[in-house]
Scaffold this motif. Structure first.
Motif, PDB file in Angstrom:
ATOM      1  N   LEU A  75       0.801  -1.226   0.000  1.00 47.83           N
ATOM      2  CA  LEU A  75       0.000   0.000   0.000  1.00 47.83           C
ATOM      3  C   LEU A  75       0.831   1.272   0.000  1.00 47.83           C
ATOM      4  O   LEU A  75       0.396   2.294  -0.544  1.00 47.83           O
ATOM      5  N   THR A  76       2.019   1.252   0.600  1.00 52.58           N
ATOM      6  CA  THR A  76       2.767   2.487   0.823  1.00 52.58           C
ATOM      7  C   THR A  76       4.231   2.311   0.472  1.00 52.58           C
ATOM      8  O   THR A  76       4.852   1.310   0.855  1.00 52.58           O
ATOM      9  N   HIS A  77       4.747   3.262  -0.262  1.00 54.84           N
ATOM     10  CA  HIS A  77       6.186   3.386  -0.489  1.00 54.84           C
ATOM     11  C   HIS A  77       6.582   4.758   0.049  1.00 54.84           C
ATOM     12  O   HIS A  77       6.296   5.777  -0.574  1.00 54.84           O
ATOM     13  N   GLN A  78       7.199   4.805   1.201  1.00 56.77           N
ATOM     14  CA  GLN A  78       7.583   6.087   1.798  1.00 56.77           C
ATOM     15  C   GLN A  78       9.032   6.071   2.233  1.00 56.77           C
ATOM     16  O   GLN A  78       9.490   5.133   2.882  1.00 56.77           O
ATOM     17  N   ARG A  79       9.741   7.112   1.849  1.00 60.63           N
ATOM     18  CA  ARG A  79      11.094   7.332   2.342  1.00 60.63           C
ATOM     19  C   ARG A  79      11.280   8.821   2.516  1.00 60.63           C
ATOM     20  O   ARG A  79      10.966   9.607   1.622  1.00 60.63           O
ATOM     21  N   LEU A  80      11.795   9.244   3.661  1.00 60.54           N
ATOM     22  CA  LEU A  80      12.123  10.645   3.896  1.00 60.54           C
ATOM     23  C   LEU A  80      13.632  10.812   3.796  1.00 60.54           C
ATOM     24  O   LEU A  80      14.388   9.961   4.267  1.00 60.54           O
ATOM     25  N   GLY A  81      14.057  11.917   3.216  1.00 60.88           N
ATOM     26  CA  GLY A  81      15.482  12.212   3.151  1.00 60.88           C
ATOM     27  C   GLY A  81      16.110  11.771   1.845  1.00 60.88           C
ATOM     28  O   GLY A  81      15.430  11.406   0.882  1.00 60.88           O
ATOM     29  N   TYR A  82      17.432  11.793   1.827  1.00 66.50           N
ATOM     30  CA  TYR A  82      18.205  11.588   0.607  1.00 66.50           C
ATOM     31  C   TYR A  82      19.057  10.326   0.643  1.00 66.50           C
ATOM     32  O   TYR A  82      19.492   9.839  -0.392  1.00 66.50           O
ATOM     33  N   LEU A  83      19.349   9.796   1.814  1.00 67.52           N
ATOM     34  CA  LEU A  83      20.050   8.533   1.907  1.00 67.52           C
ATOM     35  C   LEU A  83      19.091   7.383   1.596  1.00 67.52           C
ATOM     36  O   LEU A  83      17.885   7.487   1.846  1.00 67.52           O
ATOM     37  N   THR A  84      19.631   6.291   1.084  1.00 67.50           N
ATOM     38  CA  THR A  84      18.810   5.092   0.958  1.00 67.50           C
ATOM     39  C   THR A  84      18.586   4.506   2.352  1.00 67.50           C
ATOM     40  O   THR A  84      19.314   4.824   3.302  1.00 67.50           O
ATOM     41  N   PRO A  85      17.597   3.635   2.515  1.00 65.16           N
ATOM     42  CA  PRO A  85      17.413   3.006   3.829  1.00 65.16           C
ATOM     43  C   PRO A  85      18.664   2.295   4.319  1.00 65.16           C
ATOM     44  O   PRO A  85      19.005   2.367   5.514  1.00 65.16           O
ATOM     45  N   GLU A  86      19.369   1.603   3.432  1.00 64.79           N
ATOM     46  CA  GLU A  86      20.575   0.886   3.834  1.00 64.79           C
ATOM     47  C   GLU A  86      21.683   1.854   4.258  1.00 64.79           C
ATOM     48  O   GLU A  86      22.451   1.551   5.186  1.00 64.79           O
ATOM     49  N   GLU A  87      21.774   3.002   3.597  1.00 65.67           N
ATOM     50  CA  GLU A  87      22.778   3.988   3.990  1.00 65.67           C
ATOM     51  C   GLU A  87      22.466   4.579   5.359  1.00 65.67           C
ATOM     52  O   GLU A  87      23.386   4.813   6.158  1.00 65.67           O
ATOM     53  N   PHE A  88      21.182   4.826   5.625  1.00 65.61           N
ATOM     54  CA  PHE A  88      20.824   5.246   6.982  1.00 65.61           C
ATOM     55  C   PHE A  88      21.247   4.177   7.985  1.00 65.61           C
ATOM     56  O   PHE A  88      21.799   4.478   9.053  1.00 65.61           O
ATOM     57  N   GLY A  89      20.981   2.907   7.659  1.00 61.42           N
ATOM     58  CA  GLY A  89      21.386   1.827   8.551  1.00 61.42           C
ATOM     59  C   GLY A  89      22.877   1.795   8.778  1.00 61.42           C
ATOM     60  O   GLY A  89      23.349   1.552   9.901  1.00 61.42           O
ATOM     61  N   TYR A  90      23.645   2.063   7.729  1.00 63.62           N
ATOM     62  CA  TYR A  90      25.108   2.088   7.833  1.00 63.62           C
ATOM     63  C   TYR A  90      25.569   3.185   8.792  1.00 63.62           C
ATOM     64  O   TYR A  90      26.391   2.949   9.693  1.00 63.62           O
ATOM     65  N   VAL A  91      25.037   4.395   8.624  1.00 63.68           N
ATOM     66  CA  VAL A  91      25.447   5.507   9.488  1.00 63.68           C
ATOM     67  C   VAL A  91      25.037   5.236  10.937  1.00 63.68           C
ATOM     68  O   VAL A  91      25.804   5.477  11.875  1.00 63.68           O
ATOM     69  N   LEU A  92      23.842   4.722  11.132  1.00 65.69           N
ATOM     70  CA  LEU A  92      23.379   4.429  12.487  1.00 65.69           C
ATOM     71  C   LEU A  92      24.225   3.341  13.142  1.00 65.69           C
ATOM     72  O   LEU A  92      24.494   3.392  14.353  1.00 65.69           O
ATOM     73  N   ALA A  93      24.669   2.370  12.353  1.00 64.53           N
ATOM     74  CA  ALA A  93      25.532   1.327  12.905  1.00 64.53           C
ATOM     75  C   ALA A  93      26.896   1.885  13.280  1.00 64.53           C
ATOM     76  O   ALA A  93      27.487   1.484  14.293  1.00 64.53           O
ATOM     77  N   LYS A  94      27.407   2.826  12.482  1.00 60.01           N
ATOM     78  CA  LYS A  94      28.689   3.464  12.835  1.00 60.01           C
ATOM     79  C   LYS A  94      28.530   4.241  14.146  1.00 60.01           C
ATOM     80  O   LYS A  94      29.415   4.205  15.010  1.00 60.01           O
ATOM     81  N   ARG A  95      27.414   4.935  14.288  1.00 58.13           N
ATOM     82  CA  ARG A  95      27.171   5.660  15.542  1.00 58.13           C
ATOM     83  C   ARG A  95      27.019   4.675  16.697  1.00 58.13           C
ATOM     84  O   ARG A  95      27.554   4.898  17.788  1.00 58.13           O
ATOM     85  N   ALA A  96      26.287   3.592  16.475  1.00 56.69           N
ATOM     86  CA  ALA A  96      26.053   2.616  17.533  1.00 56.69           C
ATOM     87  C   ALA A  96      27.364   2.047  18.053  1.00 56.69           C
ATOM     88  O   ALA A  96      27.526   1.845  19.262  1.00 56.69           O
ATOM     89  N   ALA A  97      28.319   1.795  17.141  1.00 54.59           N
ATOM     90  CA  ALA A  97      29.622   1.271  17.564  1.00 54.59           C
ATOM     91  C   ALA A  97      30.383   2.306  18.388  1.00 54.59           C
ATOM     92  O   ALA A  97      31.062   1.960  19.361  1.00 54.59           O
ATOM     93  N   LEU A  98      30.266   3.581  18.017  1.00 56.29           N
ATOM     94  CA  LEU A  98      30.986   4.634  18.729  1.00 56.29           C
ATOM     95  C   LEU A  98      30.414   4.857  20.121  1.00 56.29           C
ATOM     96  O   LEU A  98      31.154   5.033  21.095  1.00 56.29           O
ATOM     97  N   PHE A  99      29.092   4.828  20.240  1.00 60.95           N
ATOM     98  CA  PHE A  99      28.431   5.154  21.500  1.00 60.95           C
ATOM     99  C   PHE A  99      27.987   3.923  22.287  1.00 60.95           C
ATOM    100  O   PHE A  99      27.400   4.074  23.363  1.00 60.95           O
ATOM    101  N   ASP A 100      28.232   2.737  21.740  1.00 60.50           N
ATOM    102  CA  ASP A 100      27.830   1.499  22.398  1.00 60.50           C
ATOM    103  C   ASP A 100      26.333   1.531  22.717  1.00 60.50           C
ATOM    104  O   ASP A 100      25.910   1.329  23.860  1.00 60.50           O
TER     105      ASP A 100
END
Length: 298
Positions: A167-192
């Motif tokens: 029913l829905t195709h929604q994405r906000l922003g300019y990064l792909t979903p996987e790229e958002f996941g990549y950046v969030l994982a880099k942050r997660a490793a830094l901040f535990d």
């Protein structure tokens, strides 16, 4: 900020902007310093992002905007939020401040669960504007803004706004979903920290898993000691010849001086700044930018 919303609009996947994402993380560390980056803990709270139908629209929008300002450590900035019909998800007027005007798409009057996500991108624009941090290319500058929002603790909301079903195709922003996941994982490793319990969208969680897998591979790139056997063998062959690898690996060899000794340079797995160390066995190196200590086998 653009949005991709509707039943027929294809959503881009994969890592087409990876080089710009990595350059954005380096730029954030250079402009804000390692201490400045680490001051952005914890991430934006899911409780602060909640906005149900019982809350007054304009008071709730101002509450979300104020919480986002605090999360991105802009205490002197004031956000004035207004709603209007528009093609974009949201826009912000960048001025000298301290008051900034954010306009958001009228659909967020009822689709309130994603309003905090839209605001995270616009407040990140304000932060970068005040830091005087920008790329020359406007398209790359939007990638920088999404990366900043995610890496500094607010942009997980942008990934959670990603939904893709019958029913829905929604994405906000300019990064792909996987790229958002990549950046969030880099942050997660830094901040535990582990953002995975915060996702309400199953597709967002799956994209985070795919992005995390790539971020984990960054920690196993030669000449890091955690590199796997195949990567170690490729590295050893390139080291014997003193040549750049042919498999796309990012390490490079260079003379250490007037003699036969070599140095190897490679991107730091935390901030992507290039680190240079002598070639000669097991050692520990400290990145001069993010101050991470790296266990290497050169």
């Amino acid at each position: 900020m653009k949005e991709n919303d509707g039943p027929r609009r294809a959503i881009e996947h994969g890592f087409p902007h990876l080089a710009t994402v990595r350059a954005s993380i380096t730029a954030l560390f250079r402009r804000m310093s390692a201490d400045g980056i680490r001051a952005h803990a914890p991430s934006f709270s899911p409780a602060d992002a909640a906005f149900d139908a019982s809350e007054d629209l304009h008071l709730g929008a101002q509450r979300l905007a104020s919480a986002m300002v605090r999360a991105l450590r802009l205490p002197e900035a004031r956000m004035v939020v207004a709603f209007r019909p528009m093609d974009e998800a949201a826009t912000v007027e960048l001025t000298a401040g301290p008051e900034y005007f954010v306009e958001v798409n009228d659909r967020f009057r009822t689709h309130r669960r994603d309003l905090a996500a839209a605001l995270s991108h616009e407040v990140a624009h304000v932060l970068l504007h005040r830091l005087e941090l920008a790329f020359p290319d406007p398209a790359e500058n939007e990638i920088l803004t999404d990366t900043a929002a995610a890496y500094l603790g607010a942009g997980w909301l942008l990934l959670d706004a990603y939904r893709e079903d019958a029913l829905t195709h929604q994405r906000l922003g300019y990064l792909t979903p996987e790229e958002f996941g990549y950046v969030l994982a880099k942050r997660a490793a830094l901040f535990d920290e582990d953002p995975s319990p915060w996702f309400t969208s199953p597709q967002a969680y799956e994209a985070y898993v795919r992005g995390s897998a790539l971020a984990a591979r960054d920690l196993r790139r030669a000449p890091l000691a955690a590199a796997g056997p195949a990567a170690r063998r490729r590295y050893a062959r390139a080291r014997r010849c003193g040549l750049a690898p042919r498999d796309g690996s990012a390490y490079r060899f260079e003379p250490a001086g007037s003699g036969p000794a070599l140095r190897v340079s490679f991107p730091c797995p935390v901030c992507e700044q290039r680190v240079r160390v002598p070639v000669g066995g097991r050692l520990r190196a400290r990145c001069g930018l993010c101050r991470s200590v790296l266990d290497c086998d050169t």
